[in-house]
Design an enzyme around this catalytic site. Structure first.
Site, mmCIF file in Angstrom:
data_model
loop_
_atom_site.group_PDB
_atom_site.id
_atom_site.type_symbol
_atom_site.label_atom_id
_atom_site.label_comp_id
_atom_site.label_asym_id
_atom_site.label_seq_id
_atom_site.Cartn_x
_atom_site.Cartn_y
_atom_site.Cartn_z
ATOM 1 N N GLU A 1 11.186 -4.067 -10.639
ATOM 2 C CA GLU A 1 11.962 -3.353 -9.390
ATOM 3 C C GLU A 1 11.387 -3.557 -8.400
ATOM 4 O O GLU A 1 10.374 -4.297 -7.783
ATOM 5 C CB GLU A 1 11.639 -1.711 -9.652
ATOM 6 C CG GLU A 1 12.347 -1.079 -8.723
ATOM 7 C CD GLU A 1 12.248 0.378 -8.965
ATOM 8 O OE1 GLU A 1 13.416 1.057 -8.569
ATOM 9 O OE2 GLU A 1 11.213 0.905 -9.585
ATOM 10 N N ASP B 1 15.935 3.039 -1.413
ATOM 11 C CA ASP B 1 14.884 2.289 -1.211
ATOM 12 C C ASP B 1 14.479 1.409 -2.180
ATOM 13 O O ASP B 1 13.861 0.430 -2.037
ATOM 14 C CB ASP B 1 13.414 3.404 -1.308
ATOM 15 C CG ASP B 1 13.287 3.792 -2.922
ATOM 16 O OD1 ASP B 1 14.268 4.601 -3.428
ATOM 17 O OD2 ASP B 1 12.258 3.555 -3.341
ATOM 18 N N TYR C 1 6.803 9.483 -3.557
ATOM 19 C CA TYR C 1 6.236 8.739 -2.405
ATOM 20 C C TYR C 1 5.196 9.766 -1.612
ATOM 21 O O TYR C 1 5.558 10.197 -0.730
ATOM 22 C CB TYR C 1 7.228 8.400 -1.286
ATOM 23 C CG TYR C 1 8.074 7.133 -1.576
ATOM 24 C CD1 TYR C 1 7.435 6.014 -1.528
ATOM 25 C CD2 TYR C 1 9.252 7.148 -2.342
ATOM 26 C CE1 TYR C 1 7.863 4.668 -1.815
ATOM 27 C CE2 TYR C 1 9.941 5.949 -2.723
ATOM 28 C CZ TYR C 1 9.416 4.950 -2.481
ATOM 29 O OH TYR C 1 9.803 3.478 -2.753
ATOM 30 N N ASP D 1 17.052 2.746 -7.522
ATOM 31 C CA ASP D 1 17.721 4.221 -8.112
ATOM 32 C C ASP D 1 18.263 4.517 -6.779
ATOM 33 O O ASP D 1 18.449 3.731 -5.644
ATOM 34 C CB ASP D 1 16.661 5.229 -8.134
ATOM 35 C CG ASP D 1 15.395 5.075 -7.302
ATOM 36 O OD1 ASP D 1 15.443 4.691 -6.120
ATOM 37 O OD2 ASP D 1 14.340 5.512 -7.865
#
Length: 533
Positions: free
Chosen positions: A492, A86, A238, A89
């Site tokens: 990120e 995603d 999430y 990572d």
């Protein structure tokens, strides 16, 4: 009653919107800063290749990546190789991955003709298929969906290339006993939307996707529950804060669009109040909160006349909330608290961590809504804002959408492009494990968990690999941005940041080319997708 839409109304709408942008700019004594939207489109699609998990194909264009996650699902006796990481990572989270695929597919349904005209349709379809192939694998039984591979806690403990992973690849599923209506619903939406994107080029595959979508929706609706109550490991990363009602409505709308079956629209109407579809007035749209998207899709049906008369009152309720969102993004609701905050440079600001996800999703929703308004013609071509906040026509809505895209590309106080690899100045220290370490093809020696932190994470120099097409978290509410790998809230990138921009870049590329020296008199061709609906 049905109203035919045709290509002409859409073409006229974009022409009107384009003219509005330039007329407003002329009144202010300035013209929009030119951007190379075609280059932005090409770069955005490269990003999804950088995020691939699994065995990479021969046509892989991002050469600094290699095969990874080749044993995913092995411990559970299921093949879960593939899909997308995603962000920076190496966990495969099902909910944001599915939302990414939904938005990529929606981009093609609205602007597929523009993507094709730029020569990028094959790459766009590949980006969708990399996700949908994985979802087919993950949907192992009608009432079973593997929703996560990897563990965020152990993954974040290490700084490694995906090719060197030593962290847990435990897989987690939802089923009848451990339901996950949100992740199953979003995956159903993704597969339904993707089925339409593939309908012309690969009808057999499109049929397969729709079959899985229908099964997943039935599972999500029959066995209701939040997936983060069934998979504790996802809660810190999430969590489904909005619950699952929005995903059930979202999935039903996509299935209605894919199948034309009245039962799906009946579901959206019958559950509108109980599920919050006509109740929630929302000012964000994201992988978690789908209500604004639900409300805009429902309004599309109202404006097109694709409904029965008994649905009208409820669909009008959806429209009121859709326009609350649109007006909030334009700052036109009467009450200040009902509007989205803006930075001094004009960026929509929702929250500190990865704010760009809200910017790109808002730009997309405003753009498609402006098109829906224009198609409606007389009687539906304006937004009415809450509390006497005034109104806005389709051109004004589109102008606000384009302004957010241009901010991302560098029309901002810092003059920095938040689309990595685009423009003269962009983030060089993206918080991304694979990008920050020497490529596997150049140095195959194993890099351990702690070694990555010691040798690579803390370096002040630019990443050795450029994550072209990634859209990073972006600046704060004052347009301030610190390009530092440690600053993960801003540096990120995530797949769902870039996904809504694929169609936007393609459409703006056409609009910019057709504006030429006399933009207000140019009439673009239809931007409708080549995919059948």
């Amino acid at each position: 009653m049905r109203r035919s839409s045709g290509a002409g109304a859409w073409a006229l709408g974009v022409a009107v919107a384009a003219a509005a942008i330039f007329l407003a700019a002329e009144a202010a004594g300035a013209a929009p800063v030119p951007h190379d939207y075609e280059q932005a489109l090409r770069k955005s699609l490269l990003y999804f290749e950088a995020q691939r998990s699994g065995r990479l194909p021969h046509g892989q264009r991002v050469a600094w990546r290699d095969h990874s996650g080749l044993t995913d699902g092995l411990e559970q006796g299921v093949d879960l190789v593939g899909g997308y990481y995603d962000a920076g990572d190496h966990v495969k989270f099902g909910l944001p991955m599915a939302f990414t695929v939904t938005m990529l597919s929606w981009s093609l349904l609205e602007y597929g003709g523009d993507v094709a005209a730029a020569g990028e349709l094959a790459h766009a379809l590949e980006s969708i298929k990399w996700g949908t192939d994985y979802f087919i694998k993950a949907h192992t039984k009608p009432d079973e969906l593997w929703a996560e591979v990897g563990d965020g806690d152990t993954d974040h403990y290490c700084w490694q290339r995906p090719e060197d992973m030593t962290t847990s690849r435990q897989a987690y599923k939802v089923d009848r006993e451990r339901p996950g209506s949100d992740v199953a619903g979003e995956t159903a939406a993704a597969l339904a939307a993707a089925s339409m994107a593939f309908r012309e080029t690969n009808p057999h595959y499109a049929h397969l996707l729709l079959h899985h979508a229908q099964q997943l929706f039935e599972f999500a609706d029959k066995y209701r529950g939040k997936y983060d109550s069934s998979i504790a490991e996802v809660k810190s990363y999430y969590a489904s804060v909005s619950g699952y009602h929005d995903e059930l409505l979202w999935a039903a709308l996509w299935l209605h669009r894919a199948t034309g079956r009245a039962s799906y629209l009946d579901y959206v109407v019958d559950n509108a109040h109980e599920f919050g579809g006509t109740g929630w007035a929302i000012t964000e749209f994201s992988w978690d909160v789908k209500y604004a998207g639900v409300q805009i899709l429902a309004t599309r049906l109202l404006l097109r006349g694709d409904h029965e008369e008994r649905h009208r009152a409820t669909l009008e309720g959806y429209r009121a909330k859709a326009e609350h969102y649109v007006c909030a993004c334009m700052g036109k609701n009467a009450a200040a608290e009902d509007n989205v905050e803006r930075s001094p440079g004009g960026m929509l600001y929702v929250r500190q961590w990865n704010n760009m996800q809200y910017v790109t999703s808002a730009a997309y929703l405003l753009s498609v809504y402006s098109g829906y308004l224009t198609e409606a013609g007389d009687g539906g071509a304006a937004v009415t804002c809450a509390g006497g906040g005034g109104s806005a026509d389709a051109g004004e809505v589109f102008a606000h959408a384009r302004a957010q895209v241009d901010y991302v590309l560098g029309s901002n106080p810092r003059g920095i492009s938040y689309l990595v690899g685009y423009g003269a100045k962009f983030p060089a220290r993206v918080h991304h494990r694979a990008a920050s370490i020497v490529p596997y093809k150049d140095r195959k020696e194993f890099i351990g968990c702690a070694q990555g932190f010691d040798d690579w994470f803390g370096r002040k120099s630019a990443n050795p690999n450029v994550v072209v097409g990634a859209i990073v978290g972006g600046p704060d509410r004052h347009d301030r941005f610190r390009d530092d790998r440690v600053n993960y809230m801003q540096t990120e990138a995530c797949t769902y940041n870039t996904a809504p921009m694929v169609g936007m870049f393609a459409m703006l590329n056409r609009v910019a080319r057709q504006q030429g020296p006399s933009p207000a008199t140019q009439r673009p061709e239809s931007s409708r997708s080549t995919a059948a609906e």
